[in-house]
Design a protein around this motif. Sequence first.
Motif, short mmCIF file in Angstrom:
data_model
loop_
_atom_site.label_atom_id
_atom_site.label_comp_id
_atom_site.label_asym_id
_atom_site.label_seq_id
_atom_site.Cartn_x
_atom_site.Cartn_y
_atom_site.Cartn_z
N PHE A 197 1.71 -3.01 1.72
CA PHE A 197 1.75 -1.67 1.11
C PHE A 197 3.19 -1.22 0.85
N ALA A 198 4.06 -1.51 1.80
CA ALA A 198 5.45 -1.06 1.66
C ALA A 198 6.13 -1.77 0.49
N VAL A 257 -5.13 -5.91 6.23
CA VAL A 257 -4.58 -4.75 5.53
C VAL A 257 -4.49 -3.54 6.44
N ALA A 258 -5.54 -3.34 7.25
CA ALA A 258 -5.61 -2.09 8.01
C ALA A 258 -4.90 -2.17 9.35
N ARG A 259 -4.84 -3.35 9.93
CA ARG A 259 -4.44 -3.40 11.33
C ARG A 259 -3.31 -4.35 11.68
N THR A 260 -2.59 -4.85 10.69
CA THR A 260 -1.52 -5.77 11.08
C THR A 260 -0.19 -5.36 10.46
N ARG A 261 0.86 -5.92 11.04
CA ARG A 261 2.20 -5.73 10.55
C ARG A 261 2.29 -6.19 9.09
N PHE A 301 -9.10 -6.54 7.79
CA PHE A 301 -8.42 -6.39 9.07
C PHE A 301 -6.91 -6.50 8.88
N GLU A 336 7.06 -2.75 13.79
CA GLU A 336 5.66 -2.72 14.23
C GLU A 336 5.48 -3.23 15.65
N VAL A 383 6.34 5.40 2.35
CA VAL A 383 5.36 4.69 1.53
C VAL A 383 4.11 5.56 1.43
N ARG A 407 1.88 4.75 10.38
CA ARG A 407 2.29 3.45 9.85
C ARG A 407 3.66 3.54 9.18
N VAL A 460 11.97 -5.00 6.09
CA VAL A 460 10.74 -5.72 5.73
C VAL A 460 11.11 -6.89 4.81
N GLY A 516 -0.01 -6.24 6.89
CA GLY A 516 -0.67 -5.24 6.06
C GLY A 516 0.27 -4.09 5.72
N ASN A 517 1.01 -3.61 6.72
CA ASN A 517 2.01 -2.57 6.49
C ASN A 517 3.01 -3.02 5.44
N TRP A 518 3.43 -4.27 5.56
CA TRP A 518 4.47 -4.79 4.67
C TRP A 518 3.96 -4.91 3.25
N GLY A 520 0.95 -0.51 -4.58
CA GLY A 520 1.00 0.53 -3.56
C GLY A 520 -0.34 1.04 -3.09
#
Lengths: 256, 345
Positions: free
Chosen positions: B217-218, B207-211, B205, A110, A96, A103, B231, B213-215, B288
């Motif tokens: 963007f992915a 977006v930057a620091r959680t599972r 928070f 995670e 990604v 990440r 995911v 948030g990763n998902w 994205g």
Amino acid sequence: MTPAADTPLLEVRGLAKRFGNIDALRDVSFSLRPGSVLALLGDNGAGKSTLIKLLNGLFEPDRGEIYWSGEQVRLRAPKEAHALGIATVYQDLALVDALSIYRNLFLGREEHITRRFGPISYIDVGLARRRAQQVVSEMGIRIRSANEPVASLSGGERQSIAIARGVLFSARLLILDEPTSALSLKQTERVLETIARVRDKGISVIVISHNVHHAIKVADQFVVLSHGKSIAAFDAGSRSQDEISRLIVEGMSTLE
Amino acid sequence: MNSDAPITPRTDILPRVAAHARRGLTSLRGVLGAVPEIGAIGAALSVFIFFAATTPNFLTVASVSSMLIVAAEIGVIAIPMTLLMISGHFDLSAGSVLGFSSLLLPVLVVNHGVQADVALLAAFAAALAIGWLQGAITVHFGLPSFIVTLGGLLFWRAATYVMTGGFPLSLPKQPGIISAFSFPLGRGFYASALWFAAFACIFSFVVARTRFGNWVFAAGGNERAARSLGVPVDRVWISLFVLTAAGASIAGFMQVGRFNSVDALRGAGIEQQVIAAAVIGGVRLTGGYGSVIGTALGCLMFGMIRNGLVLAGLGSYWFEGITGLILVGAVIVNQWLARGVGERR
């Protein structure tokens, strides 16, 4: 050879798969020794990508058997393949862009980098960066920072990071789909080095490729597919590059 | 040969200087491009400097507080919308959902005698259900969210008209949950500004620091990879539609609390400002990429423009014109910067 090394990690016998009127795979058999790199060669349309999809659980074969460490298995879903330790890395489809290296490495897993604070579970950036750095340097990958977005990496670096992610989650078999097809010479060297590192960690690798020149540099075993059939299986050193190329191009006619 | 010697290095120098200059520019671009909020920072700063220099009373407490009212009501929608857009979808129905849920509140209270807090929770639940429904339709039928939420925009606005036949309803001022969205903090500030700040902090928070948030963007950056890594992309999308609808409904409650009345046109067109704020803030329509802080800056910028124009005595029609110009300008800058990052690949 020790008895344990005699049992193949993966063995397939007589795999066949039809899609409508098309025989994508007709009869594929080969076995993969633990800790070795197997190059799966074949021209476009030989059945390589169908075979991957059978091995990572996206499709079930119409006929044939799959054995994992000597035991017959059915791979009915990607989850079941994951559970055995089969990880697939698709060319240029794995990462990604907007996310950092760490990440990306832990995407979907995670729990390895999160901590709890009361009801809130959050990513521990320090921990994540340390673990990511450790993983990539074990694989001999040089990165500037685990915090860098993968958008700024080269094609070879991206491929290596994707391979590292497969290794990170204790894969026992890594399937790489055309890992070098879009890369420059220098980047190809790096990715081949990474593949060798993976093997040195005791993980088996299947490299799908139509580039004999790249495959011969890293593979211990070869299987050649043609028109949905495995027409040859041999060890490194037993055939020259020219002979292998001819097998791929001329397919069945060479053997007949 | 000797006479050529002093000339050769000179002809060599020019391209080398040019290359250096180009590299310098590219790396500056690369550095700036690594900050996704840069377009929004630039736009907000220019607007601020322009009004501060030209408009008397722009730098007063009263001006800041009225700017924050505008920014907060856009922001509580635009911030969850930012996550939705990063994940690869968007929601055109936000204005209609705002109108529907905020008119449902007085309809329940005035026309049906429902207790105010119960009515508010019911209106909020209705918004969540609409978000869920639109998300589920998008995901289940694999439709573009543009289509589904354009349908939602038309349908829920019509439903809003039908509820009162188009007539406005006023809600008697009363204590209760509603005041949580709009109680005055003094000196012209309202609770809505606190909600805006809380949304910005919490969603940054996330977006930057959680599972999750990763998902997000992915899902927007590489759906296929995300799915192959396990995911739950569909669940991520649906929950973001629900969050965006929740934001729209909260913005509606802020306005109900402020005006004590609701008309059937409430919220119409706000989705345009919301999406524009997110795009100025660095969100890409293709998904994205994006930033919550960038969007929050985009909302503040809207607040400044709206308020600055009023102070400057210019008609509010200027607002949309200027917004349009800034939108296109900011996207040009954002794209130029993004290419800078791309060049290093």
